[in-house]
Design a protein around this motif. Structure first.
Motif, PDB file in Angstrom:
ATOM      1  N   THR A 162     -44.985   6.247  65.142  1.00  0.00           N
ATOM      2  CA  THR A 162     -45.009   5.440  64.080  1.00  0.00           C
ATOM      3  C   THR A 162     -46.256   4.465  64.915  1.00  0.00           C
ATOM      4  OG1 THR A 162     -43.906   3.554  65.234  1.00  0.00           O
ATOM      5  CG2 THR A 162     -42.900   4.997  63.329  1.00  0.00           C
ATOM      6  N   ASN A 163     -47.150   3.873  63.787  1.00  0.00           N
ATOM      7  CA  ASN A 163     -48.265   2.878  64.184  1.00  0.00           C
ATOM      8  C   ASN A 163     -49.156   3.503  65.036  1.00  0.00           C
ATOM      9  OD1 ASN A 163     -49.038  -0.243  64.139  1.00  0.00           O
ATOM     10  ND2 ASN A 163     -48.117  -0.664  65.596  1.00  0.00           N
ATOM     11  N   ILE A 164     -49.585   4.782  64.342  1.00  0.00           N
ATOM     12  CA  ILE A 164     -50.963   5.661  64.889  1.00  0.00           C
ATOM     13  C   ILE A 164     -52.004   4.494  65.175  1.00  0.00           C
ATOM     14  CG2 ILE A 164     -51.977   7.382  65.125  1.00  0.00           C
ATOM     15  CD1 ILE A 164     -49.590   8.790  64.236  1.00  0.00           C
ATOM     16  N   ARG A 165     -52.794   4.364  65.693  1.00  0.00           N
ATOM     17  CA  ARG A 165     -54.546   3.363  65.910  1.00  0.00           C
ATOM     18  C   ARG A 165     -55.036   5.235  67.063  1.00  0.00           C
ATOM     19  NH1 ARG A 165     -49.711   0.629  67.293  1.00  0.00           N
ATOM     20  NH2 ARG A 165     -50.841   0.665  69.505  1.00  0.00           N
ATOM     21  N   THR A 166     -56.421   3.782  65.561  1.00  0.00           N
ATOM     22  CA  THR A 166     -57.430   5.037  66.790  1.00  0.00           C
ATOM     23  C   THR A 166     -58.649   4.250  66.731  1.00  0.00           C
ATOM     24  OG1 THR A 166     -57.684   5.831  64.467  1.00  0.00           O
ATOM     25  CG2 THR A 166     -56.497   7.369  65.144  1.00  0.00           C
ATOM     26  N   PHE A 167     -59.711   4.600  68.347  1.00  0.00           N
ATOM     27  CA  PHE A 167     -60.568   4.021  68.681  1.00  0.00           C
ATOM     28  C   PHE A 167     -61.712   4.822  68.930  1.00  0.00           C
ATOM     29  CE2 PHE A 167     -56.919   1.589  70.029  1.00  0.00           C
ATOM     30  CZ  PHE A 167     -56.848   0.499  69.283  1.00  0.00           C
ATOM     31  N   VAL A 168     -62.878   4.475  68.872  1.00  0.00           N
ATOM     32  CA  VAL A 168     -64.006   5.029  69.684  1.00  0.00           C
ATOM     33  C   VAL A 168     -65.575   3.933  70.193  1.00  0.00           C
ATOM     34  CG1 VAL A 168     -66.518   6.520  68.420  1.00  0.00           C
ATOM     35  CG2 VAL A 168     -64.000   6.171  67.076  1.00  0.00           C
ATOM     36  N   ASP A 169     -65.163   4.503  71.468  1.00  0.00           N
ATOM     37  CA  ASP A 169     -66.773   4.529  72.166  1.00  0.00           C
ATOM     38  C   ASP A 169     -67.613   3.974  71.229  1.00  0.00           C
ATOM     39  OD1 ASP A 169     -68.269   3.095  73.666  1.00  0.00           O
ATOM     40  OD2 ASP A 169     -67.532   4.558  75.641  1.00  0.00           O
ATOM     41  N   PRO A 170     -67.803   2.689  71.660  1.00  0.00           N
ATOM     42  CA  PRO A 170     -69.067   2.247  70.319  1.00  0.00           C
ATOM     43  C   PRO A 170     -70.293   2.745  71.525  1.00  0.00           C
ATOM     44  CG  PRO A 170     -68.437   0.176  71.033  1.00  0.00           C
ATOM     45  CD  PRO A 170     -66.865   1.605  71.166  1.00  0.00           C
ATOM     46  N   GLN A 171     -70.336   3.130  72.689  1.00  0.00           N
ATOM     47  CA  GLN A 171     -71.625   2.831  73.510  1.00  0.00           C
ATOM     48  C   GLN A 171     -71.734   5.138  73.132  1.00  0.00           C
ATOM     49  OE1 GLN A 171     -73.609   0.750  74.313  1.00  0.00           O
ATOM     50  NE2 GLN A 171     -72.402  -0.426  73.159  1.00  0.00           N
ATOM     51  N   ASP A 172     -70.375   5.340  73.269  1.00  0.00           N
ATOM     52  CA  ASP A 172     -70.514   6.558  73.230  1.00  0.00           C
ATOM     53  C   ASP A 172     -69.292   7.581  72.705  1.00  0.00           C
ATOM     54  OD1 ASP A 172     -70.363   9.251  74.117  1.00  0.00           O
ATOM     55  OD2 ASP A 172     -69.627   9.885  76.307  1.00  0.00           O
ATOM     56  N   PRO A 173     -69.779   7.789  71.366  1.00  0.00           N
ATOM     57  CA  PRO A 173     -68.503   8.191  69.796  1.00  0.00           C
ATOM     58  C   PRO A 173     -68.555   9.801  70.316  1.00  0.00           C
ATOM     59  CG  PRO A 173     -70.845   8.376  69.119  1.00  0.00           C
ATOM     60  CD  PRO A 173     -71.345   8.266  70.823  1.00  0.00           C
ATOM     61  N   THR A 174     -68.709  10.130  71.693  1.00  0.00           N
ATOM     62  CA  THR A 174     -67.825  11.318  71.401  1.00  0.00           C
ATOM     63  C   THR A 174     -66.916  10.734  72.268  1.00  0.00           C
ATOM     64  OG1 THR A 174     -69.006  12.101  73.884  1.00  0.00           O
ATOM     65  CG2 THR A 174     -70.233  12.915  71.864  1.00  0.00           C
ATOM     66  N   ARG A 175     -66.309   9.756  72.687  1.00  0.00           N
ATOM     67  CA  ARG A 175     -65.382   9.483  73.704  1.00  0.00           C
ATOM     68  C   ARG A 175     -64.167   8.526  72.771  1.00  0.00           C
ATOM     69  NH1 ARG A 175     -66.638   6.720  79.516  1.00  0.00           N
ATOM     70  NH2 ARG A 175     -66.277   4.779  78.124  1.00  0.00           N
ATOM     71  N   VAL A 176     -62.809   8.797  72.566  1.00  0.00           N
ATOM     72  CA  VAL A 176     -62.044   8.377  71.183  1.00  0.00           C
ATOM     73  C   VAL A 176     -60.776   8.460  72.190  1.00  0.00           C
ATOM     74  CG1 VAL A 176     -63.457   9.456  69.511  1.00  0.00           C
ATOM     75  CG2 VAL A 176     -61.175  10.446  70.868  1.00  0.00           C
ATOM     76  N   ALA A 177     -59.657   6.669  71.754  1.00  0.00           N
ATOM     77  CA  ALA A 177     -58.499   7.115  71.937  1.00  0.00           C
ATOM     78  C   ALA A 177     -57.337   6.748  70.815  1.00  0.00           C
ATOM     79  CB  ALA A 177     -58.370   5.759  73.320  1.00  0.00           C
ATOM     80  N   VAL A 178     -56.305   7.258  71.196  1.00  0.00           N
ATOM     81  CA  VAL A 178     -54.966   7.019  70.210  1.00  0.00           C
ATOM     82  C   VAL A 178     -53.993   6.367  70.430  1.00  0.00           C
ATOM     83  CG1 VAL A 178     -54.256   9.386  70.827  1.00  0.00           C
ATOM     84  CG2 VAL A 178     -53.938   7.935  68.013  1.00  0.00           C
ATOM     85  N   MET A 179     -54.172   4.985  70.119  1.00  0.00           N
ATOM     86  CA  MET A 179     -52.697   4.630  70.845  1.00  0.00           C
ATOM     87  C   MET A 179     -51.343   4.591  69.037  1.00  0.00           C
ATOM     88  SD  MET A 179     -52.094   0.251  72.104  1.00  0.00           S
ATOM     89  CE  MET A 179     -53.296   0.020  70.263  1.00  0.00           C
ATOM     90  N   MET A 180     -49.824   4.567  69.902  1.00  0.00           N
ATOM     91  CA  MET A 180     -49.288   5.361  69.170  1.00  0.00           C
ATOM     92  C   MET A 180     -47.622   4.244  69.653  1.00  0.00           C
ATOM     93  SD  MET A 180     -49.228   9.339  68.801  1.00  0.00           S
ATOM     94  CE  MET A 180     -50.156  10.209  70.414  1.00  0.00           C
ATOM     95  N   ASP A 181     -47.011   4.572  68.994  1.00  0.00           N
ATOM     96  CA  ASP A 181     -45.604   3.536  69.489  1.00  0.00           C
ATOM     97  C   ASP A 181     -44.824   5.125  69.112  1.00  0.00           C
ATOM     98  OD1 ASP A 181     -46.282   0.891  69.403  1.00  0.00           O
ATOM     99  OD2 ASP A 181     -45.703   0.872  67.737  1.00  0.00           O
ATOM    100  N   VAL A 182     -43.789   5.899  70.572  1.00  0.00           N
ATOM    101  CA  VAL A 182     -43.405   7.147  70.999  1.00  0.00           C
ATOM    102  C   VAL A 182     -41.675   6.627  71.127  1.00  0.00           C
ATOM    103  CG1 VAL A 182     -43.025   9.420  72.325  1.00  0.00           C
ATOM    104  CG2 VAL A 182     -45.939   8.214  71.629  1.00  0.00           C
ATOM    105  N   PRO A 183     -40.821   7.170  70.279  1.00  0.00           N
ATOM    106  CA  PRO A 183     -39.269   6.768  70.607  1.00  0.00           C
ATOM    107  C   PRO A 183     -39.037   8.495  71.377  1.00  0.00           C
ATOM    108  CG  PRO A 183     -39.519   8.616  68.361  1.00  0.00           C
ATOM    109  CD  PRO A 183     -41.325   7.767  68.800  1.00  0.00           C
ATOM    110  N   ASP A 184     -39.637   9.066  71.608  1.00  0.00           N
ATOM    111  CA  ASP A 184     -38.852   9.625  72.660  1.00  0.00           C
ATOM    112  C   ASP A 184     -39.683  11.083  73.770  1.00  0.00           C
ATOM    113  OD1 ASP A 184     -38.100  12.611  73.798  1.00  0.00           O
ATOM    114  OD2 ASP A 184     -36.460  12.323  72.424  1.00  0.00           O
ATOM    115  N   ILE A 185     -40.869  10.026  75.222  1.00  0.00           N
ATOM    116  CA  ILE A 185     -41.594  10.448  75.461  1.00  0.00           C
ATOM    117  C   ILE A 185     -41.460  11.651  75.888  1.00  0.00           C
ATOM    118  CG2 ILE A 185     -42.850  10.307  77.598  1.00  0.00           C
ATOM    119  CD1 ILE A 185     -43.562   8.168  76.204  1.00  0.00           C
ATOM    120  N   ASP A 186     -40.243  12.527  76.311  1.00  0.00           N
ATOM    121  CA  ASP A 186     -40.076  14.012  76.574  1.00  0.00           C
ATOM    122  C   ASP A 186     -40.421  14.440  75.345  1.00  0.00           C
ATOM    123  OD1 ASP A 186     -38.956  13.352  79.118  1.00  0.00           O
ATOM    124  OD2 ASP A 186     -36.969  13.160  78.246  1.00  0.00           O
ATOM    125  N   ALA A 187     -40.016  14.524  74.299  1.00  0.00           N
ATOM    126  CA  ALA A 187     -40.348  15.335  72.704  1.00  0.00           C
ATOM    127  C   ALA A 187     -41.783  15.102  72.582  1.00  0.00           C
ATOM    128  CB  ALA A 187     -39.643  14.730  71.363  1.00  0.00           C
TER     129      ALA A 187
END
Length: 104
Positions: free
Chosen positions: A33-58
């Motif tokens: 849940t709560n998936i958020r996306t990010f883009v480096d404004p200086q280099d738009p080929t570098r991105v990130a995603v942040m999210m809440d994960v209930p089961d890291i093993d899964a």
């Protein structure tokens, strides 16, 4: 529920990556849940995603699947550039995929 950040490079452009339905298709069934996306404004080929994960093993198992490989290919993710960071709340946890008992 831990929060994770995955950052990586992309080859198909930030707009393609940002508008892709593949994140929700891959992570939704895992209860992510709560998936958020990010883009480096200086280099738009570098991105990130942040999210809440209930089961890291899964999540780890899913990331090794053909579905994940296909989603990354569709999104233009450079797999060898992927770095996953896991939120730690007061306890040092072993890295994802580390043998039991490993603390780094």
């Amino acid at each position: 529920m831990p929060t994770i950040i995955g950052h990586h490079n992309i080859t198909k452009g930030a707009n393609h990556w940002l508008t892709s339905p593949k994140r929700k298709e891959l992570f939704g069934p895992l209860g992510v849940t709560n998936i958020r996306t990010f883009v480096d404004p200086q280099d738009p080929t570098r991105v990130a995603v942040m999210m809440d994960v209930p089961d890291i093993d899964a999540l780890q198992a899913a990331m090794q699947s053909k579905a994940a490989a296909d989603a990354m290919a569709f999104d233009g993710v450079v797999p060898e550039s992927l770095v996953i960071l896991v939120e730690i709340e007061g306890v040092i946890a072993p890295p994802i995929g580390a043998p039991a008992g490993c603390l780094f």
